[in-house]
Motif scaffolding. Structure first.
Motif, PDB file in Angstrom:
ATOM      1  N   PHE A 163      33.619  12.056  -2.680  1.00  0.00           N
ATOM      2  CA  PHE A 163      32.931  13.638  -3.653  1.00  0.00           C
ATOM      3  C   PHE A 163      32.390  12.810  -5.334  1.00  0.00           C
ATOM      4  O   PHE A 163      31.625  13.673  -5.396  1.00  0.00           O
ATOM      5  N   ALA A 164      32.580  11.769  -5.833  1.00  0.00           N
ATOM      6  CA  ALA A 164      32.257  11.410  -7.048  1.00  0.00           C
ATOM      7  C   ALA A 164      31.023  11.337  -6.805  1.00  0.00           C
ATOM      8  O   ALA A 164      29.636  11.208  -7.722  1.00  0.00           O
ATOM      9  N   ALA A 165      29.961  10.786  -5.421  1.00  0.00           N
ATOM     10  CA  ALA A 165      28.671  10.297  -5.248  1.00  0.00           C
ATOM     11  C   ALA A 165      27.753  11.841  -5.051  1.00  0.00           C
ATOM     12  O   ALA A 165      26.872  11.850  -5.308  1.00  0.00           O
ATOM     13  N   GLY A 166      28.503  12.521  -4.079  1.00  0.00           N
ATOM     14  CA  GLY A 166      28.228  13.724  -4.267  1.00  0.00           C
ATOM     15  C   GLY A 166      27.873  14.529  -5.572  1.00  0.00           C
ATOM     16  O   GLY A 166      27.211  14.885  -5.879  1.00  0.00           O
ATOM     17  N   ASP A 167      28.567  14.309  -6.397  1.00  0.00           N
ATOM     18  CA  ASP A 167      29.650  15.240  -7.720  1.00  0.00           C
ATOM     19  C   ASP A 167      27.298  14.265  -8.460  1.00  0.00           C
ATOM     20  O   ASP A 167      27.093  15.412  -9.493  1.00  0.00           O
ATOM     21  N   ALA A 168      28.005  13.190  -8.292  1.00  0.00           N
ATOM     22  CA  ALA A 168      26.217  12.818  -8.656  1.00  0.00           C
ATOM     23  C   ALA A 168      25.058  13.543  -8.685  1.00  0.00           C
ATOM     24  O   ALA A 168      23.366  13.873  -8.949  1.00  0.00           O
ATOM     25  N   VAL A 169      25.006  13.308  -7.048  1.00  0.00           N
ATOM     26  CA  VAL A 169      23.150  14.154  -6.775  1.00  0.00           C
ATOM     27  C   VAL A 169      23.477  15.375  -7.081  1.00  0.00           C
ATOM     28  O   VAL A 169      22.757  15.797  -7.570  1.00  0.00           O
ATOM     29  N   PHE A 170      24.363  16.460  -7.035  1.00  0.00           N
ATOM     30  CA  PHE A 170      25.125  17.148  -8.228  1.00  0.00           C
ATOM     31  C   PHE A 170      24.714  17.154  -9.297  1.00  0.00           C
ATOM     32  O   PHE A 170      23.215  18.249  -9.576  1.00  0.00           O
ATOM     33  N   GLN A 171      24.870  16.149 -10.342  1.00  0.00           N
ATOM     34  CA  GLN A 171      23.952  16.451 -11.955  1.00  0.00           C
ATOM     35  C   GLN A 171      23.063  15.627 -11.771  1.00  0.00           C
ATOM     36  O   GLN A 171      22.294  15.439 -12.507  1.00  0.00           O
ATOM     37  N   CYS A 172      22.238  15.157 -10.948  1.00  0.00           N
ATOM     38  CA  CYS A 172      20.875  14.160 -11.330  1.00  0.00           C
ATOM     39  C   CYS A 172      20.153  15.528 -11.675  1.00  0.00           C
ATOM     40  O   CYS A 172      19.226  16.153 -10.778  1.00  0.00           O
ATOM     41  N   THR A 176      10.181  16.239 -10.774  1.00  0.00           N
ATOM     42  CA  THR A 176       9.337  16.604  -9.872  1.00  0.00           C
ATOM     43  C   THR A 176       9.582  17.803  -9.405  1.00  0.00           C
ATOM     44  O   THR A 176      10.763  17.953  -8.779  1.00  0.00           O
ATOM     45  N   ILE A 177       8.469  19.017  -8.844  1.00  0.00           N
ATOM     46  CA  ILE A 177       9.085  19.927  -8.507  1.00  0.00           C
ATOM     47  C   ILE A 177       8.889  19.150  -6.385  1.00  0.00           C
ATOM     48  O   ILE A 177      10.204  19.514  -6.312  1.00  0.00           O
ATOM     49  N   ASP A 178       8.379  18.011  -6.449  1.00  0.00           N
ATOM     50  CA  ASP A 178       9.075  17.771  -5.316  1.00  0.00           C
ATOM     51  C   ASP A 178      10.821  17.082  -5.259  1.00  0.00           C
ATOM     52  O   ASP A 178      11.454  16.977  -4.019  1.00  0.00           O
ATOM     53  N   GLU A 179      11.057  16.485  -6.408  1.00  0.00           N
ATOM     54  CA  GLU A 179      12.428  16.298  -6.301  1.00  0.00           C
ATOM     55  C   GLU A 179      12.726  17.266  -6.223  1.00  0.00           C
ATOM     56  O   GLU A 179      14.507  17.742  -6.303  1.00  0.00           O
ATOM     57  N   VAL A 180      13.099  18.718  -6.631  1.00  0.00           N
ATOM     58  CA  VAL A 180      13.244  19.637  -6.770  1.00  0.00           C
ATOM     59  C   VAL A 180      13.714  20.416  -5.457  1.00  0.00           C
ATOM     60  O   VAL A 180      14.850  20.328  -5.553  1.00  0.00           O
ATOM     61  N   ARG A 181      12.762  20.472  -3.973  1.00  0.00           N
ATOM     62  CA  ARG A 181      13.107  20.164  -3.332  1.00  0.00           C
ATOM     63  C   ARG A 181      13.883  19.707  -2.781  1.00  0.00           C
ATOM     64  O   ARG A 181      14.927  20.669  -1.762  1.00  0.00           O
ATOM     65  N   ARG A 182      13.706  18.290  -2.701  1.00  0.00           N
ATOM     66  CA  ARG A 182      14.032  17.331  -1.827  1.00  0.00           C
ATOM     67  C   ARG A 182      16.101  17.123  -1.763  1.00  0.00           C
ATOM     68  O   ARG A 182      16.723  17.274  -1.223  1.00  0.00           O
ATOM     69  N   LYS A 183      16.549  17.740  -3.392  1.00  0.00           N
ATOM     70  CA  LYS A 183      17.511  17.669  -3.576  1.00  0.00           C
ATOM     71  C   LYS A 183      18.105  19.102  -3.463  1.00  0.00           C
ATOM     72  O   LYS A 183      18.754  19.148  -3.287  1.00  0.00           O
ATOM     73  N   ALA A 184      16.872  20.299  -3.463  1.00  0.00           N
ATOM     74  CA  ALA A 184      17.832  21.956  -2.682  1.00  0.00           C
ATOM     75  C   ALA A 184      17.965  21.130  -1.315  1.00  0.00           C
ATOM     76  O   ALA A 184      19.108  21.425  -1.132  1.00  0.00           O
ATOM     77  N   ARG A 185      16.952  20.632  -0.450  1.00  0.00           N
ATOM     78  CA  ARG A 185      17.285  20.355   0.408  1.00  0.00           C
ATOM     79  C   ARG A 185      18.867  19.417   1.306  1.00  0.00           C
ATOM     80  O   ARG A 185      19.756  20.067   1.831  1.00  0.00           O
ATOM     81  N   TYR A 186      18.832  18.492   0.023  1.00  0.00           N
ATOM     82  CA  TYR A 186      19.874  17.796   0.061  1.00  0.00           C
ATOM     83  C   TYR A 186      21.512  18.426   0.262  1.00  0.00           C
ATOM     84  O   TYR A 186      22.373  18.233   1.049  1.00  0.00           O
TER      85      TYR A 186
END
Length: 210
Positions: A163-172, A176-186
Motif C-alpha cells: 500500500f505504501a509503495a502504491g501510494d508512492a506511485v500515486f504521489q509521484c 513529462t507528458i509521457d510520464e503522465v500517460r504511463r502513470k495513468a496507465r499504471y
C-alpha cells in the motif's frame, strides 16, 4: 608495400583496437523507480498471501470449527474460537440477560429464591466469560505453535508495504507528458495487481496535481 598502404594499415589497425564508446547510461526517473518498487512489493505481498493461506488451510483441517454453547443453559447462543473474543462475550452476556429475565419472574413469586438466582447468575456469568478467555488463550497458543500467527504478521507487513509503495506511485509528480500517460496507465492497472488497492477516477485525476 608502399608507404601510403602501410600508413593506411596502421590507421586501420589503430581504429580496430580502439575500445567502443560506452553506451549512454539510462537514468531512471522517480516514476520508474516508484513503479519498480511497487511491483516488487506486490510480488512480496502475493508470496506472503499464498504462504498465509496455505498455513491457514492446514490449520483449519487440523482444528475444525467447534461451536460451543455460550452457557451450560444456552438459550440458543453459541460461541466459537473462529469468532472474535468480543463477539463471544457479547453472546454470553445476551444469554445471561435472558436468564436474568427468568430470575426476575421467580423473584416476584419468591424474593428469596429470586435473590439466590441473581447471585448464582452473577457468579456463573463471570465463569462463562473466563471460559471465553481460556478458549482464546488456547487458540492463540495453537496458532503460535502452528506458525499461523507469524504468517499472518508477514502478510500484514507485506500488505502495508504494498500500500505504501502504491501510494508512492500515486504521489509521484510527473515531469513529462509521457510520464503522465504511463502513470495513468499504471494506476489503473494497479487496482488489479494490488489486492485491496482501489482508486476512483477522481482520485487518479488528483494524482496528477502532485
Amino acid at each position: 608495400m608502399t608507404t601510403s598502404a602501410a600508413a593506411a594499415l596502421t590507421i586501420a589497425s589503430g581504429q580496430s583496437a580502439r575500445p567502443a564508446a560506452p553506451k549512454p547510461r539510462v537514468v531512471e526517473s522517480q516514476l520508474d523507480i516508484s513503479i519498480r518498487r511497487h511491483e516488487a512489493a506486490v510480488e512480496e505481498l502475493e508470496a506472503a498471501q499464498r504462504a498465509y493461506l496455505e498455513i491457514a488451510e492446514a490449520y483449519d483441517k487440523a482444528y475444525p470449527v467447534e461451536m460451543l454453547p455460550a452457557t451450560p443453559w444456552s438459550l440458543g447462543a453459541h460461541i466459537s474460537s473462529r469468532m472474535t473474543s468480543e463477539k463471544c462475550k457479547d453472546l454470553v452476556k445476551l444469554d445471561f440477560h435472558q436468564l436474568r429475565g427468568c430470575g426476575d419472574l421467580l423473584a416476584r413469586m419468591d424474593p428469596e429464591i429470586g435473590e439466590s438466582v441473581r447471585v448464582t447468575l452473577v457468579a456463573k456469568e463471570a465463569e462463562a466469560l473466563a471460559r471465553v478467555d481460556r478458549l482464546f488463550d488456547d487458540r492463540r497458543s495453537r496458532e503460535d505453535a502452528f506458525g499461523l500467527t507469524a504468517a499472518e504478521g508477514r502478510h500484514q507487513t507485506a500488505m502495508e508495504a504494498a500500500f505504501a509503495a502504491g501510494d508512492a506511485v500515486f504521489q509521484c509528480p510527473c515531469r513529462t507528458i509521457d510520464e503522465v500517460r504511463r502513470k495513468a496507465r499504471y494506476l489503473i492497472s494497479s487496482t488489479a495487481i494490488t489486492p485491496g488497492l482501489e482508486y476512483e477516477p477522481e482520485d487518479i485525476l488528483k494524482a496528477f496535481l502532485a
